[in-house]
Design a protein around this motif. Sequence first.
Motif, mmCIF file in Angstrom:
data_model
loop_
_atom_site.group_PDB
_atom_site.id
_atom_site.type_symbol
_atom_site.label_atom_id
_atom_site.label_comp_id
_atom_site.label_asym_id
_atom_site.label_seq_id
_atom_site.Cartn_x
_atom_site.Cartn_y
_atom_site.Cartn_z
ATOM 1 N N ASP A 237 58.644 29.697 85.334
ATOM 2 C CA ASP A 237 58.432 28.668 86.370
ATOM 3 C C ASP A 237 58.128 29.301 87.722
ATOM 4 O O ASP A 237 58.685 28.908 88.751
ATOM 5 C CB ASP A 237 59.646 27.740 86.495
ATOM 6 N N THR B 243 65.741 16.193 90.105
ATOM 7 C CA THR B 243 65.791 15.983 88.666
ATOM 8 C C THR B 243 65.757 14.497 88.400
ATOM 9 O O THR B 243 65.807 13.691 89.323
ATOM 10 C CB THR B 243 67.074 16.592 88.083
ATOM 11 N N GLU C 299 53.333 21.695 87.023
ATOM 12 C CA GLU C 299 53.057 21.389 85.621
ATOM 13 C C GLU C 299 52.608 19.936 85.485
ATOM 14 O O GLU C 299 53.163 19.039 86.112
ATOM 15 C CB GLU C 299 54.317 21.625 84.781
ATOM 16 N N ASN D 160 56.260 16.796 86.380
ATOM 17 C CA ASN D 160 55.968 16.918 84.952
ATOM 18 C C ASN D 160 56.713 15.903 84.089
ATOM 19 O O ASN D 160 56.621 15.957 82.864
ATOM 20 C CB ASN D 160 56.270 18.338 84.462
ATOM 21 N N GLN D 161 57.456 14.967 84.717
ATOM 22 C CA GLN D 161 58.168 13.952 83.943
ATOM 23 C C GLN D 161 57.720 12.532 84.283
ATOM 24 O O GLN D 161 58.335 11.560 83.835
ATOM 25 C CB GLN D 161 59.678 14.083 84.160
ATOM 26 N N PRO E 196 57.969 22.829 87.869
ATOM 27 C CA PRO E 196 58.209 21.409 87.597
ATOM 28 C C PRO E 196 57.815 20.492 88.747
ATOM 29 O O PRO E 196 57.337 19.384 88.535
ATOM 30 C CB PRO E 196 59.720 21.356 87.342
ATOM 31 N N ASN E 197 58.043 20.937 89.968
ATOM 32 C CA ASN E 197 57.783 20.118 91.148
ATOM 33 C C ASN E 197 56.845 20.823 92.110
ATOM 34 O O ASN E 197 56.943 22.035 92.306
ATOM 35 C CB ASN E 197 59.097 19.804 91.875
ATOM 36 N N PRO F 171 60.477 14.430 88.664
ATOM 37 C CA PRO F 171 59.649 15.632 88.800
ATOM 38 C C PRO F 171 58.208 15.346 88.389
ATOM 39 O O PRO F 171 57.946 14.448 87.579
ATOM 40 C CB PRO F 171 60.311 16.629 87.846
#
Length: 345
Positions: free
Chosen positions: A236, A33, A207, A142-143, A241-242, A140
């Motif tokens: 998910d 995270t 993502e 997506n961030q 996300p990862n 991640p």
Amino acid sequence: MTRERDGSGRSRLRGWGGVTGMAVACAITASLTLLPLSHSGDDSFGTKAAGQGATTAVHARADECTDPEASLQPSGDDGPSIDRIKERGKLIAGVDQNSFRWGYRNPETRELEGFDIDLVRAIAQNILGDPDAVIFRAIPTNQRIAALENDRVDVVVRTMTINCKRLEQVSFSTAYFQAGQQVLAPKDSTITGYDKSLDGKRVCTAEGSTAFEALENQSFGAVFKDEGDGTERDKDQLTVPNQLDCLVRLQLGEVDAIVTDNALAAGQAAQDPAVVLKGDKPFTTEYYGVAAKKGADDLVARVNQVLVDYRKGGKDSPWMVSYREWLATGLPGITAPPAPKYLSN
């Protein structure tokens, strides 16, 4: 790791230490995270957060993107972004901690290691005179862009593909690695590559990845979107996300294949010998770059200067030394880094 079927026909795992190994894999994935990962010193933000061939120059207008790999001319000059990093005394870098051989936490030493990590340290050495003057933050997939836009990090060095869409939101250095999308699936799978053999198969991607974009353009009948993608109902399972989450899904039998960069897939295949890259070669050509906040031109130009020095020295260059240590086993045959492309004005 291998699979066997129980009486219900469900797949269960063998290898990786059985259930314990799988729990570890899931725990590692869940831990990724947007949290600070320190390397010596205070972990807080402090006062201010944050192709081989000939070199070419490309003319480009501000309103068009014809060659996304073309970046700013290298420069060792300071500027507002560099000044903030020097004032803080630390470079804040967004990285991965779960991509084997790229950016991962060594289970024995607990230190972050890998090809991307080596490059981060080279940037810190250039700007701050100390390769350890880094605050690593696990980001991640997506961030990555949000972390830059919100000043959580100065740079993202996380196998991030340069493309026109992303250039609308962030700035990129010149390319430091060439990769391409490929399919990863169990050895005994009937999937043969990025082709009609994907019809009806459940395919996992991260993502915000270029792999997901590729499937949107041509899926060959694959099932690759979760119901409620991007909403609270998103499970998910197919879009995660990862990227490493996809490997866990594959090992659990929840998906049939993964589409990802061959560079990342090679590391995952090394982690789990039951899976292999399918197809003779990648079906795209992509280049990784160091990402910075949009408009941080002084930082981008400085990173480009770091990369000039990082490529120097032929087979003894820092780039080749890092490649041989981390990537040569899974991605053999690379003799040089991709040549840089620069904007002419």
